[in-house]
Motif scaffolding. Structure first.
Motif, PDB file in Angstrom:
ATOM      1  N   GLU A  47       0.900  -1.142   0.093  1.00  0.00           N
ATOM      2  CA  GLU A  47      -0.015  -0.145   0.028  1.00  0.00           C
ATOM      3  C   GLU A  47       0.843   1.190  -0.033  1.00  0.00           C
ATOM      4  O   GLU A  47       0.301   2.381  -0.083  1.00  0.00           O
ATOM      5  CB  GLU A  47      -1.004   0.159   1.184  1.00  0.00           C
ATOM      6  CG  GLU A  47      -2.050  -1.065   1.247  1.00  0.00           C
ATOM      7  CD  GLU A  47      -1.651  -2.730   1.514  1.00  0.00           C
ATOM      8  OE1 GLU A  47      -0.488  -2.643   2.165  1.00  0.00           O
ATOM      9  OE2 GLU A  47      -2.156  -3.590   1.071  1.00  0.00           O
ATOM     10  N   GLY A  72      -5.032  -0.725  -3.990  1.00  0.00           N
ATOM     11  CA  GLY A  72      -4.269   0.399  -3.220  1.00  0.00           C
ATOM     12  C   GLY A  72      -4.724   1.688  -3.958  1.00  0.00           C
ATOM     13  O   GLY A  72      -5.645   1.881  -4.442  1.00  0.00           O
ATOM     14  N   LEU A  73      -3.832   2.871  -3.722  1.00  0.00           N
ATOM     15  CA  LEU A  73      -4.391   3.912  -4.418  1.00  0.00           C
ATOM     16  C   LEU A  73      -3.176   4.590  -5.452  1.00  0.00           C
ATOM     17  O   LEU A  73      -3.384   5.513  -5.768  1.00  0.00           O
ATOM     18  CB  LEU A  73      -4.153   4.917  -3.149  1.00  0.00           C
ATOM     19  CG  LEU A  73      -5.176   4.776  -2.032  1.00  0.00           C
ATOM     20  CD1 LEU A  73      -4.844   5.726  -0.847  1.00  0.00           C
ATOM     21  CD2 LEU A  73      -6.559   4.837  -2.531  1.00  0.00           C
ATOM     22  N   ARG A  75      -1.220   5.389  -8.676  1.00  0.00           N
ATOM     23  CA  ARG A  75      -1.689   5.740 -10.040  1.00  0.00           C
ATOM     24  C   ARG A  75      -0.643   5.184 -11.033  1.00  0.00           C
ATOM     25  O   ARG A  75       0.369   4.694 -10.684  1.00  0.00           O
ATOM     26  CB  ARG A  75      -1.560   7.256 -10.202  1.00  0.00           C
ATOM     27  CG  ARG A  75      -2.666   8.121  -9.620  1.00  0.00           C
ATOM     28  CD  ARG A  75      -2.308   9.428  -9.704  1.00  0.00           C
ATOM     29  NE  ARG A  75      -3.367  10.098  -9.135  1.00  0.00           N
ATOM     30  CZ  ARG A  75      -3.942  11.338  -9.262  1.00  0.00           C
ATOM     31  NH1 ARG A  75      -2.932  12.059  -9.784  1.00  0.00           N
ATOM     32  NH2 ARG A  75      -4.640  11.937  -8.758  1.00  0.00           N
ATOM     33  N   ARG A  96      -7.134   7.456 -12.445  1.00  0.00           N
ATOM     34  CA  ARG A  96      -5.737   6.563 -11.769  1.00  0.00           C
ATOM     35  C   ARG A  96      -4.758   6.242 -13.032  1.00  0.00           C
ATOM     36  O   ARG A  96      -3.807   5.874 -12.522  1.00  0.00           O
ATOM     37  CB  ARG A  96      -6.387   5.064 -11.626  1.00  0.00           C
ATOM     38  CG  ARG A  96      -7.322   5.126 -10.226  1.00  0.00           C
ATOM     39  CD  ARG A  96      -6.668   5.342  -9.117  1.00  0.00           C
ATOM     40  NE  ARG A  96      -5.887   4.302  -8.449  1.00  0.00           N
ATOM     41  CZ  ARG A  96      -6.243   3.238  -7.937  1.00  0.00           C
ATOM     42  NH1 ARG A  96      -7.699   2.909  -7.809  1.00  0.00           N
ATOM     43  NH2 ARG A  96      -5.363   2.285  -7.610  1.00  0.00           N
TER      44      ARG A  96
END
Length: 176
Positions: A47, A72-73, A75, A96
């Protein structure tokens, strides 16, 4: 700046580059469970990856992006050609996906990232040069032949990861 290989070869490619509080993944072709296990073995929480930088659309470089990024976050950064040629491998919401251009440095947290065009049998392949203001390094994979442009981009590096295993003639004559 630190870097770590999580996989290199036809069964999957993935590298981590970090500086300060920023961690990026270069390519994401290692099977998701194996990738998470290798990250954790390196002391890296999956993460904590801020971005996934794709070199080109071949499955051993992009095949695990969706399952990894969904959790996760991060991009995903790739050239226009790679984004289009990857098809469903990069079927993520547009916020994203970050389109990048060769030779235009992008800043991701503590890292300057320069995509450098390279010859390869892909739509718009690039490799990456990293700069954090203290050190410069490059990760260059699947290279069949260097170019003067790539050599200039890799001048004055503190570290170079070079994988030269692409042979267009072997591909043309072989089973691929």
């Amino acid at each position: 700046m630190r870097f770590c290989s999580l996989g290199s070869g036809s069964t999957g490619n993935a590298w981590v580059v970090e500086s300060g509080t920023t961690r990026v993944l270069v390519d994401c072709g290692v099977a998701p469970r194996r990738l998470r296990a290798r990250l954790q073995a390196a002391g890296i929480e999956p993460e904590s990856i801020a971005a996934v930088l794709i070199t080109h659309e071949h499955d051993d470089h992009v095949g695990a992006v969706l399952p990894f990024v969904r959790k996760g976050l991060a991009r995903v950064y790739a050239t226009w050609g790679t984004l289009r040629a990857s098809g469903t491998a990069l079927a993520l919401p547009t916020e994203r996906l970050m389109e990048i251009a060769a030779d235009r440095t992008v800043v991701i947290g503590d890292l300057g990232v320069r995509p450098v065009p390279v010859p390869h049998d892909a739509r718009e392949p690039v490799q990456y040069v990293f700069d954090d203001g203290r050190a410069r390094m490059a990760i260059v994979t699947d290279l069949g032949a260097g170019t003067p442009h790539l050599a200039a981009a890799c001048a004055d590096l503190d570290a170079l990861v070079l994988e030269a295993n692409h042979d267009a003639q072997m591909l043309a004559r072989g089973p691929y």
